[in-house]
Design an enzyme around this catalytic site. Structure first.
Site, PDB file in Angstrom:
ATOM      1  N   VAL A  42     -27.287  71.660  61.621  1.00  0.00           N
ATOM      2  CA  VAL A  42     -26.692  70.683  61.369  1.00  0.00           C
ATOM      3  C   VAL A  42     -26.726  69.892  59.911  1.00  0.00           C
ATOM      4  O   VAL A  42     -25.641  69.139  59.778  1.00  0.00           O
ATOM      5  CB  VAL A  42     -26.698  69.668  62.586  1.00  0.00           C
ATOM      6  CG1 VAL A  42     -28.067  69.258  62.461  1.00  0.00           C
ATOM      7  CG2 VAL A  42     -25.733  68.731  62.970  1.00  0.00           C
ATOM      8  N   ALA A  84     -32.618  74.130  68.694  1.00  0.00           N
ATOM      9  CA  ALA A  84     -32.171  75.478  67.864  1.00  0.00           C
ATOM     10  C   ALA A  84     -33.089  75.620  66.634  1.00  0.00           C
ATOM     11  O   ALA A  84     -33.138  74.773  65.649  1.00  0.00           O
ATOM     12  CB  ALA A  84     -30.907  75.566  67.386  1.00  0.00           C
ATOM     13  N   ALA A 119     -36.886  72.866  62.786  1.00  0.00           N
ATOM     14  CA  ALA A 119     -35.745  72.685  63.581  1.00  0.00           C
ATOM     15  C   ALA A 119     -34.449  72.884  62.517  1.00  0.00           C
ATOM     16  O   ALA A 119     -34.463  72.269  61.613  1.00  0.00           O
ATOM     17  CB  ALA A 119     -35.624  71.468  64.571  1.00  0.00           C
ATOM     18  N   ASP A 120     -33.688  73.502  63.261  1.00  0.00           N
ATOM     19  CA  ASP A 120     -32.120  73.615  62.515  1.00  0.00           C
ATOM     20  C   ASP A 120     -31.028  72.679  62.932  1.00  0.00           C
ATOM     21  O   ASP A 120     -30.268  72.300  62.543  1.00  0.00           O
ATOM     22  CB  ASP A 120     -31.612  75.093  62.562  1.00  0.00           C
ATOM     23  CG  ASP A 120     -32.519  75.720  61.381  1.00  0.00           C
ATOM     24  OD1 ASP A 120     -32.000  76.004  60.200  1.00  0.00           O
ATOM     25  OD2 ASP A 120     -33.464  76.407  61.887  1.00  0.00           O
ATOM     26  N   ARG A 121     -31.202  72.120  64.373  1.00  0.00           N
ATOM     27  CA  ARG A 121     -30.297  71.426  65.100  1.00  0.00           C
ATOM     28  C   ARG A 121     -30.914  70.896  66.236  1.00  0.00           C
ATOM     29  O   ARG A 121     -31.514  71.791  67.076  1.00  0.00           O
ATOM     30  CB  ARG A 121     -28.770  72.009  65.290  1.00  0.00           C
ATOM     31  CG  ARG A 121     -28.084  70.992  65.857  1.00  0.00           C
ATOM     32  CD  ARG A 121     -26.515  71.596  65.939  1.00  0.00           C
ATOM     33  NE  ARG A 121     -25.960  71.992  64.685  1.00  0.00           N
ATOM     34  CZ  ARG A 121     -24.564  71.893  64.514  1.00  0.00           C
ATOM     35  NH1 ARG A 121     -23.876  71.521  65.600  1.00  0.00           N
ATOM     36  NH2 ARG A 121     -24.172  72.271  63.501  1.00  0.00           N
TER      37      ARG A 121
END
Length: 306
Positions: A93, A208, A198-200
């Site tokens: 995000v 995620a 974490a990516d989002r």
């Protein structure tokens, strides 16, 4: 000396090519938005915050030496490039939020009659350059709250190739294990906590991250080991209620069937290669941010207060 994954100065941008590590440490120049998009898509740069920084800095490189007759012309070009960059990796995000921030800044300058096109360009550049400075500061603040154990991270082997490389470079004590050893490790040794990136992160704390994270959270729950997510506030997306709304990127089959250009899987086998999975908030003990450790239930309120 701290490893620099991103080198930027006065409109010149280089990144440490993550695809070549650990065998070769090579910086590659990014001459503009197309190079930025390619580096992000090909995973020459990794990590959601770094993706956002490289994407926005590639925009700076693109516009740095150009002259614009009007603010409208500049605004249109910036918007076009931002929309393009966001398509490079859909799950993380940070790039989308950074692009939204830049777009909002552009719109505010378009409505401000006291600033001309060149002044607008300089303010946009200054804002993006500040993102890099803040990212470095945030990473140091997050680092003050955590200690990491290193897994290989198949199928792309980012843990073995990249995380291990960084730990060795910074002379931090670490041990590499395969992804399939996590349960055995927790069963046979005393592990204080598991910490992942974490990516989002959704508003409810669902997270995620790189594929394999979810199964570690399940195993941690079984063994009573605290499970933490380390992420800057820019990875928290309160616009989505929970993890079911996170789009999961699927990567090419060859990343699963080949290593270093050599096939390791039987020819003809079908593949499913999601790059990420989603860990439910109820399996997460806390989220380590640059402002301290938060419970998943506290995220939405804290983000709105920033």
């Amino acid at each position: 000396m701290t490893l620099e994954a991103i080198k930027y100065k006065a409109g010149q941008l280089e990144i440490l090519d993550q695809l070549l590590l650990p065998g070769e440490s090579k910086y590659i120049p990014l001459a503009g938005v197309k190079d930025g998009w390619s580096a992000i898509h090909k995973m020459q740069v990794r990590g959601a915050p770094a993706i956002a920084i490289v994407g926005c800095l590639s925009l700076v490189v693109e516009i740095y030496d150009k002259q614009y007759d009007t603010k409208v012309a500049l605004g249109q070009e910036v918007s076009k490039h931002l929309q393009y960059l966001v398509t490079s990796r859909p799950t993380a995000v940070n790039l989308k939020l950074a692009a939204d921030d830049v777009q909002s800044l552009v719109e505010s300058f378009l409505a401000n009659e006291t600033i001309n096109a060149d002044g607008m360009k300089q303010e946009v550049i200054k804002s993006i350059e500040h993102m890099l400075e803040k990212d470095i500061s945030d990473n140091r603040a997050i680092g003050d709250n955590e200690h990491v154990y290193c897994t290989e991270t198949r199928p792309y082997n980012q843990g073995a190739r990249l995380t291990a490389y960084e730990l060795v470079h910074d002379k931090l004590p670490a041990t590499l294990i395969t992804d399939s050893m996590v349960a055995a490790l927790l069963n046979s040794r005393t592990i204080d906590a598991i910490i992942v990136g974490a990516d989002r992160v959704a508003a409810n704390g669902d997270t995620a991250n790189k594929i394999g994270t979810y199964q570690m959270a399940v195993v941690a729950k079984h063994h009573g080991v605290p499970f933490y997510v380390a992420a800057p506030f820019t990875s928290i997306d309160v616009a989505i209620a929970d993890g079911t709304q996170i789009k999961i990127e699927e990567r090419p089959e060859h990343e699963l069937t080949h290593i270093g250009g050599q096939r390791i899987a039987a020819p003809g086998i079908g593949c499913w290669n999601p790059a990420f999975d989603v860990t439910p908030a109820e399996l997460i003990t806390g989220i380590i941010t640059e402002r301290g450790v938060l419970k998943p239930s506290e995220l939405a309120e804290k983000v709105r207060q920033k």
